[in-house]
Enzyme design. Structure first.
Site, PDB file in Angstrom:
ATOM      1  N   ASP A 185      -6.957  -3.902 -39.167  1.00 13.17           N
ATOM      2  CA  ASP A 185      -6.361  -5.130 -38.944  1.00 13.17           C
ATOM      3  C   ASP A 185      -7.145  -6.319 -39.903  1.00 13.17           C
ATOM      4  OD1 ASP A 185      -4.784  -4.147 -37.233  1.00 13.17           O
ATOM      5  OD2 ASP A 185      -5.904  -4.257 -35.552  1.00 13.17           O
ATOM      6  N   HIS A 212      -2.939  -1.658 -43.455  1.00 18.06           N
ATOM      7  CA  HIS A 212      -2.547  -2.493 -42.203  1.00 18.06           C
ATOM      8  C   HIS A 212      -2.763  -1.411 -41.081  1.00 18.06           C
ATOM      9  CE1 HIS A 212      -2.659  -5.989 -39.739  1.00 18.06           C
ATOM     10  NE2 HIS A 212      -2.137  -6.547 -40.512  1.00 18.06           N
TER      11      HIS A 212
END
Length: 483
Positions: free
Chosen positions: A460, A456
């Site tokens: 995204d 992450h």
């Protein structure tokens, strides 16, 4: 007063050794450090009046290698060694590799026997002499007689503490190696030197993966300046206490303790670090494989024996096309910046008896299906036989792990750092799906689930969704692969 300087020339990454003979017969030896891939060779006249000889040390055959296991020696005492001859087999953390020699001579002494485990990098393995008549004189030679200093587990504690900046660089990555370990001369391609200068990187801190340890472009790109902090002693003690208690409680004969291979140790270390440090999340997509299966059958029917495509070959090609459409996923976390790759190098997870290894099919965006299929089969076979070369499993920009040959509908995989993503591919399952063209309103279709694990920090959720959507579209309309 007798004095002479002897300088061994640098030859394909072999370390330089200088010797000074003085009048009292003693020798002072100044060695440069081991250059990657090749063994450290130390020419010396030992204090016990041995003839001129060369000490061959355990080489670093991969960026993560710290120890190795000694396989069968291919030469016997007294055998002549020519450049390119294999001295012995060495099992590294990744594969079993033939240890080739670069200088001629005669094998005079074997210091580490076949089958020895966990031999540290830099430890003396064998001794050669230039003249066959000197072989017998080396019969009593021991490791203690070697001028090469044996590595010590406490050596890091005995040295003076480096500055915080230097210490950070030296411990930042498995591919790092200190300048003291490396020597003064560094082999690097002109492009690698230019990139290192632009990024203000110290080449002596980077281990090369090119021929004979040469630093190449990919080494600069993959260099990681940041590492996870080691757990405190207290935390480590707490973590190991339950395991120790369970082991103590087990009744005799209820279990078998299996020794860890070098590969298993590295897998455990790297994947634990990845899972603990990289914020994983997962996005799954279901793919109708009807058209891709028909395309595979049609292409194989016209192959005339030139190739035989697998579903995995088509998945690699489709993944490559999706990465070109969503390049943000073809990236790596580099500590203080994100590196986005323009080329696509697919790491292909292969299960071997020793553990998991990921040979890399490079530039898949420039390869056809037949070429990908040929390389995948070759790398897979040689990986299972421990015959991969270091440059064939180092690097990579994106990993695919395919368990489609097993009845595994879906799974999640751990990211292969520093890459940002890994794709987990399950088996194809006949599934009832809606069908507006059918009178029944449904049909049975071969459905395959693909799960993308993402870091992450780099990718995204929206990026992962765009990539999996693109992959699904390409696999369900495979003619896009041809574009």
């Amino acid at each position: 007063m007798l004095s002479a300087n002897m300088l061994r020339r640098m030859h394909h990454g072999v370390a330089v050794t200088r010797m000074l003979l003085v009048s009292n017969g003693k020798v002072q030896v100044k060695k440069s450090a081991l250059y990657p891939v090749m063994a450290k060779l130390a020419r010396t006249y030992a204090t016990k009046n041995y003839p001129a000889h060369t000490v061959i040390n355990m080489p670093a055959l991969s960026p993560t290698m710290t120890t190795g296991n000694i396989g069968a020696f291919q030469k016997k005492i007294g055998d002549k060694i020519e450049p390119g001859d294999v001295l012995c087999e060495i099992e590294t953390d990744k594969a079993q590799i033939d240890f080739e020699q670069q200088d001629e001579g005669y094998l005079a002494k074997i210091l580490i026997e076949t089958g020895t485990k966990d031999v540290p990098v830099g430890k003396p393995l064998a001794v050669t002499v230039e003249n066959e008549g000197d072989v017998a004189a080396m019969a009593d030679f021991t490791i203690e007689d070697s001028s090469a200093k044996e590595p010590s587990a406490k050596s890091g504690e005995e040295k003076s503490a480096p500055s915080s900046e230097k210490q950070s660089k030296e411990t930042s990555s498995p591919s790092n190696v200190s300048g003291e370990e490396r020597g003064d001369r560094v082999f690097a391609s002109p492009l690698a030197r230019k990139l290192a200068e632009e990024k203000d990187l110290d080449l002596s801190q980077i281990r090369g993966s090119g021929p004979n340890g040469r630093i190449i472009k990919v080494d600069i790109e993959n260099f990681k300046p940041v590492v996870a902090p080691k757990p405190s002693n207290e935390a480590a003690a707490k973590a190991t206490t339950p395991a120790a208690s369970a082991a103590d409680a087990a009744a005799p004969g209820d279990y078998e303790d299996l020794p860890l291979s070098n590969m298993r140790k590295i897998i455990a270390s790297r994947l634990a670090e990845s899972k603990n440090m990289n914020p994983h999340y997962y996005v799954t997509v279901s793919v109708n494989m009807e058209k891709i299966i028909r395309l595979r059958a049609a292409l194989n029917a016209m192959a005339d024996g030139r190739y035989k495509l697998s579903v995995n070959d088509l998945v690699i090609k489709a993944t490559t096309a999706a990465l070109r459409q969503v390049p943000e996923v073809n990236a790596a976390w580099m500590g203080d910046f994100i590196r986005q790759y323009k080329n696509v190098d697919i790491s292909m997870a292969v299960a071997t008896p020793s553990g998991l290894i990921t040979p890399v099919i490079r530039n898949t965006h420039a390869l056809g299906l037949a070429e990908i299929s040929t390389l995948a089969k070759d790398y897979g076979q040689r990986a299972r036989n421990n015959k991969l070369k270091p440059e064939e499993y180092q690097g990579g920009t994106f990993t695919i792990s395919n368990l489609g040959m097993f009845p595994v509908d879906q799974f999640t995989a751990i990211i292969n750092p520093p890459q940002a993503c890994i794709l987990a591919v399950g088996t194809t399952v006949d599934t009832v799906v809606p069908d507006s063209t059918s009178e029944k309103g449904f049909k049975v279709a071969p459905i395959m689930k693909c799960t993308l694990s993402s870091d992450h920090r780099v990718v995204d959720g929206a990026m992962a969704a765009r990539f999996t959507t693109a992959l699904k579209k390409i696999l369900e309309n495979p003619l896009e692969i041809m574009l």
